[in-house]
Design a protein around this motif. Sequence first.
Motif, PDB file in Angstrom:
ATOM      1  N   ARG A  51      -4.565   2.035   7.884  1.00 39.29           N
ATOM      2  CA  ARG A  51      -4.123   0.896   8.400  1.00 39.29           C
ATOM      3  C   ARG A  51      -4.027  -0.152   9.275  1.00 39.29           C
ATOM      4  O   ARG A  51      -4.049   0.953  10.793  1.00 39.29           O
ATOM      5  CB  ARG A  51      -2.399   1.182   7.807  1.00 39.29           C
TER       6      ARG A  51
ATOM      7  N   LEU B  75       0.692  -0.602  -0.199  1.00 37.78           N
ATOM      8  CA  LEU B  75      -0.013  -0.237  -0.149  1.00 37.78           C
ATOM      9  C   LEU B  75       0.317   1.534  -0.432  1.00 37.78           C
ATOM     10  O   LEU B  75       2.027   1.646   0.371  1.00 37.78           O
ATOM     11  CB  LEU B  75      -0.622   0.012   1.528  1.00 37.78           C
ATOM     12  N   PRO B  76       0.812   2.432  -0.707  1.00 41.85           N
ATOM     13  CA  PRO B  76      -0.446   1.954  -0.846  1.00 41.85           C
ATOM     14  C   PRO B  76      -1.115   1.546  -2.599  1.00 41.85           C
ATOM     15  O   PRO B  76       0.342   1.477  -3.403  1.00 41.85           O
ATOM     16  CB  PRO B  76      -0.843   3.810  -1.376  1.00 41.85           C
ATOM     17  N   ILE B  77      -1.465   1.839  -2.873  1.00 39.44           N
ATOM     18  CA  ILE B  77      -2.068   0.606  -4.685  1.00 39.44           C
ATOM     19  C   ILE B  77      -2.046   1.687  -5.589  1.00 39.44           C
ATOM     20  O   ILE B  77      -2.663   2.260  -6.057  1.00 39.44           O
ATOM     21  CB  ILE B  77      -3.480  -0.366  -4.326  1.00 39.44           C
ATOM     22  N   ASP B  78      -0.960   1.222  -6.560  1.00 42.66           N
ATOM     23  CA  ASP B  78      -0.715   1.935  -7.985  1.00 42.66           C
ATOM     24  C   ASP B  78      -1.532   1.125  -8.870  1.00 42.66           C
ATOM     25  O   ASP B  78      -1.397   0.396  -9.358  1.00 42.66           O
ATOM     26  CB  ASP B  78       0.719   1.845  -8.424  1.00 42.66           C
TER      27      ASP B  78
ATOM     28  N   SER C  97      -8.897   1.088  -5.925  1.00 45.22           N
ATOM     29  CA  SER C  97      -8.175   1.088  -5.269  1.00 45.22           C
ATOM     30  C   SER C  97      -8.050   2.444  -4.245  1.00 45.22           C
ATOM     31  O   SER C  97      -7.290   2.684  -3.314  1.00 45.22           O
ATOM     32  CB  SER C  97      -6.798   0.715  -6.385  1.00 45.22           C
ATOM     33  N   GLU C  98      -8.593   2.993  -4.553  1.00 47.53           N
ATOM     34  CA  GLU C  98      -9.322   3.978  -4.574  1.00 47.53           C
ATOM     35  C   GLU C  98      -9.793   4.459  -2.763  1.00 47.53           C
ATOM     36  O   GLU C  98      -9.101   4.727  -1.719  1.00 47.53           O
ATOM     37  CB  GLU C  98     -10.246   5.771  -5.177  1.00 47.53           C
TER      38      GLU C  98
ATOM     39  N   ASN D  16      -6.814   2.555  -0.276  1.00 49.62           N
ATOM     40  CA  ASN D  16      -5.591   3.340  -0.361  1.00 49.62           C
ATOM     41  C   ASN D  16      -6.219   4.189   0.639  1.00 49.62           C
ATOM     42  O   ASN D  16      -4.833   4.794   1.584  1.00 49.62           O
ATOM     43  CB  ASN D  16      -5.320   4.090  -1.444  1.00 49.62           C
TER      44      ASN D  16
END
Length: 228
Positions: free
Chosen positions: A99, A36-39, A91-92, A95
Amino acid sequence: MHFDEFDDFCYANTIQGKGALALMVQLTRAFSKDELPIDPSDYITDKQGQVAGLSGGNLKKILADHGIERQLAKEGGRTNRGNMGLMRAYSELINGLDRPVDFHAIEDYWVQRVRAYFASQPFRLARDSSRSVADAVNGLLEQAARRQRENPGMKYAGSVLQHLVAAKLELLMPTVEIHGASDADDQTGRDGDFVIDDTVIHCTTAPANPLIEKCKDNLSHGLNPITS
C-alpha cells in the motif's frame, strides 16, 4: 512501480487475447474505486454466472481516456470463458500489493498491453471489386494513421506507404535494381526513400518544409527528386 508480478500473472494465466485484456482493464478501473482489500464476491452478478460491470460501452470509455479509438471487445469481454477465475486471481494479486496501490500506473500497464495487442494485428484489405485501387489504398493508409495515433512515436502510415510504393516500383520495373530506405533518410545516409539511378523518390503523407529542403539537396547533388 515494478510490474514483474503482473508479467508473471499474465504468463501464468495466459492473458494475451482481447477478452482477458478487456477484463483486466475494466477490473482495474473498478478496483481503483473500491476499498482494499478487494472482496471478489462484490464483483459477481446476482445469477452467479458472470463478472459484474463488464460491457462494451464501459471498456470503450476507459480506452478512450487513453486515446484508443479502436474496439477491443464488442461486449467488453463479458462472455469470455474463465472470467470468474481470472477475477478472483486478480483480486488476490491486487490485495497482495504494498500500500498504497498506484492504480493509475496499473491501468497504464494494461493499456500498454492493449496497444501491443492492436499493434500485432494485421491490416485488413478486403477483396471488393466495387472499390477502386485508390479507395483500397486510402483504406490501408487510414488504418495505419489510426494505429499511429494510438501509438505515439510510431510511423505506421509512412511504413505502409513505403511498402506500397516499393510494390508498385517492382511491378513497373522488375529488372531494375531499386535501393530502398527506412522512415528516416538522414539516419540511413540515403538521399530518399528510394533511389533509382539518378532519381530519388520521397514518400510522405504530410509534405512540409523538411521535404522541400531534401529535394533541394537532391538537386544540388545532380539528382532528380520525386515525391509521392
